[in-house]
Design an enzyme around this catalytic site. Structure first.
Site, PDB file in Angstrom:
ATOM      1  N   MET A   1       5.533   0.142   3.068  1.00 37.31           N
ATOM      2  CA  MET A   1       4.495  -0.242   2.153  1.00 37.31           C
ATOM      3  C   MET A   1       3.428  -1.229   2.786  1.00 37.31           C
ATOM      4  SD  MET A   1       5.790   0.262  -1.669  1.00 37.31           S
ATOM      5  CE  MET A   1       4.439  -0.205  -2.438  1.00 37.31           C
TER       6      MET A   1
ATOM      7  N   ALA B   1      10.623  -3.411   5.418  1.00 38.38           N
ATOM      8  CA  ALA B   1      10.744  -2.142   6.012  1.00 38.38           C
ATOM      9  C   ALA B   1      10.702  -0.981   5.061  1.00 38.38           C
ATOM     10  CB  ALA B   1      12.129  -2.262   7.042  1.00 38.38           C
TER      11      ALA B   1
ATOM     12  N   LYS C   1       0.746  -1.170   0.189  1.00 38.37           N
ATOM     13  CA  LYS C   1      -0.002   0.048   0.143  1.00 38.37           C
ATOM     14  C   LYS C   1       0.801   1.126   0.227  1.00 38.37           C
ATOM     15  CE  LYS C   1       1.151   0.901   4.455  1.00 38.37           C
ATOM     16  NZ  LYS C   1       1.896   2.138   4.824  1.00 38.37           N
TER      17      LYS C   1
ATOM     18  N   ASP D   1      -1.996  -2.058  10.080  1.00 43.41           N
ATOM     19  CA  ASP D   1      -2.001  -2.052   8.696  1.00 43.41           C
ATOM     20  C   ASP D   1      -2.621  -3.360   8.254  1.00 43.41           C
ATOM     21  OD1 ASP D   1      -1.090   0.489   8.459  1.00 43.41           O
ATOM     22  OD2 ASP D   1       0.913  -0.143   7.931  1.00 43.41           O
TER      23      ASP D   1
HETATM   24  O1  C5P Z   1       0.652  -2.014  14.098  1.00 39.89           O
HETATM   25  P1  C5P Z   1       2.284  -1.827  13.508  1.00 39.89           P
HETATM   26  O2  C5P Z   1       3.078  -3.191  14.144  1.00 39.89           O
HETATM   27  O3  C5P Z   1       2.085  -1.839  12.155  1.00 39.89           O
HETATM   28  O4  C5P Z   1       3.084  -0.693  14.171  1.00 39.89           O
HETATM   29  C1  C5P Z   1       4.403  -0.552  14.153  1.00 39.89           C
HETATM   30  C2  C5P Z   1       4.633   0.583  15.248  1.00 39.89           C
HETATM   31  O5  C5P Z   1       4.249   1.756  14.486  1.00 39.89           O
HETATM   32  C3  C5P Z   1       4.134   0.507  16.518  1.00 39.89           C
HETATM   33  O6  C5P Z   1       4.540  -0.276  17.352  1.00 39.89           O
HETATM   34  C4  C5P Z   1       4.088   2.116  16.845  1.00 39.89           C
HETATM   35  O7  C5P Z   1       5.538   2.199  17.487  1.00 39.89           O
HETATM   36  C5  C5P Z   1       4.003   2.850  15.617  1.00 39.89           C
HETATM   37  N1  C5P Z   1       2.749   3.328  15.029  1.00 39.89           N
HETATM   38  C6  C5P Z   1       2.311   4.280  15.954  1.00 39.89           C
HETATM   39  N2  C5P Z   1       0.795   4.522  15.509  1.00 39.89           N
HETATM   40  C7  C5P Z   1       0.151   3.934  14.626  1.00 39.89           C
HETATM   41  C8  C5P Z   1       0.563   2.881  13.848  1.00 39.89           C
HETATM   42  C9  C5P Z   1       1.889   2.476  14.203  1.00 39.89           C
HETATM   43  O8  C5P Z   1       2.930   4.688  16.663  1.00 39.89           O
HETATM   44  N3  C5P Z   1      -1.246   4.311  14.337  1.00 39.89           N
END
Ligand code: C5P
Length: 310
Positions: free
Chosen positions: A108, A105, A17, A145
């Site tokens: 996307m 990393a 994405k 995501d």
């Molecule tokens: O949910 P995901 O594992 O993709 O998120 C990775 C990290 O990105 C989270 O641990 C957080 O530090 C940060 N994040 C955030 N706010 C969001 C999405 C992600 O701070 N809405």
């Protein structure tokens, strides 16, 4: 049991994405930031093949064997399969084979696409037959995501980015993606944004009262007008990503100089997404950037979310 599952394996494809708009609010107690974002799924896919097995295992192709993609419980696809097994009391395991095309990393959502694909593949393989709503709930528990990778298309994400509403979007948008060899850590980029906002005194004690996707973004998607969308592209994480990777600003400039309408960092970066007027223009910009030493990928959106193939 589906035809695919009766053969003992299921193949699912899930897209990467681009966030065409990403507004970031304050950090909540759970460490996540409030978001108002618009996701667009693009034609760069992760392929996951799930096969019946007694235990849980993962193999990965399409990336350097440098440990950047873990093969244990740190892998989001592995966690997805185990979460589904626990939620449905499925007694066995699964062998997941992942073919990666979305940069690791890269901002996307490649890992999220793997997790979404693993959920759909195991659900079909095991005949657990969960509703779309149950799959969405499990996806949201895996990462912010992941629900979008299930859903695909173009969607507005609020909350942590996991509360989705489809956006009306017409036509096709052509993008060039400039990837980087070195990834960026998503938590590190969010943390840098908080620091920058504090330094500038711009971080309010409370998250902004209104964190909405601006109307021009939604209008541009509704009309399918790439020029309008180019004017409306925005990513609050971009300042932090550029602070960590100043070279990305030059990549955006080079893309625009070569004829892209506009460019931005995708999600937390470091992938740069360049919006082009149409497929022909994208090809011309791609050729110009290749002569300039870059190797952009030409993709288009919007495409569907995680789907069983064949
Ligand atoms: O949910 P995901 O594992 O993709 O998120 C990775 C990290 O990105 C989270 O641990 C957080 O530090 C940060 N994040 C955030 N706010 C969001 C999405 C992600 O701070 N809405």
């Amino acid at each position: 049991m589906s035809l695919a599952a009766s053969s003992g394996s299921v193949h699912v494809r899930a897209p990467g994405k681009i966030n065409v708009y990403l507004g970031v609010g304050g950090r909540h107690d759970d460490g996540y930031h409030a978001l108002a974002t618009v996701f667009q799924a693009v034609s760069l896919y992760e392929d996951v093949i799930a096969r019946d097995a007694d235990d849980f295992s993962i193999t990965v192709t399409g990336v350097e064997d440098d440990g950047s993609v873990p093969l244990d419980d740190r892998n989001l696809a592995m966690r997805a399969a185990k979460l589904l097994a626990t939620a449905t009391d499925h007694p066995g395991g699964v062998a997941l084979q992942i073919r990666k095309s979305v940069p690791v990393a890269g901002g996307m959502g490649g890992g999220s696409a793997d997790a979404a694909a693993a959920l759909v593949a195991c659900d079909a393989l095991w005949g657990t037959g969960l509703s779309a709503a149950r799959l969405h709930d499990l996806a949201a528990r895996l990462g912010a995501d992941v629900p979008f990778a299930l859903h695909g298309g173009t969607a507005v994400g609020t909350g942590r980015g996991d509360q989705l509403n489809p956006a009306l979007a017409r036509g096709r948008f052509d993008w060039l993606l400039v990837t980087s060899d070195e990834g960026l850590s998503t938590p590190a980029v969010y943390t840098r944004l908080d620091e920058l906002r504090e330094e500038e005194g711009a971080l309010a004690d409370d998250p902004p009262l209104s964190l909405d996707v601006p109307i021009p973004v939604l209008q541009a998607l509704r009309t399918g007008d790439a020029w309008q969308l180019a004017d409306a592209l925005h990513n609050d994480l971009q300042a932090a990503a550029l602070d960590l990777r100043p070279d990305l600003a030059q990549t955006i400039e080079r893309g625009v100089a070569a004829g892209a309408l506009h460019g931005l960092v995708s999600g937390s970066g470091p992938t740069v997404a360049l919006l082009c007027a149409d497929p022909e223009s994208a090809q011309a910009v791609q050729t110009a950037l290749r002569e300039d030493g870059l190797d952009p990928l030409h993709v288009h959106g919007a495409v569907p979310g995680a789907r069983i193939i064949g």
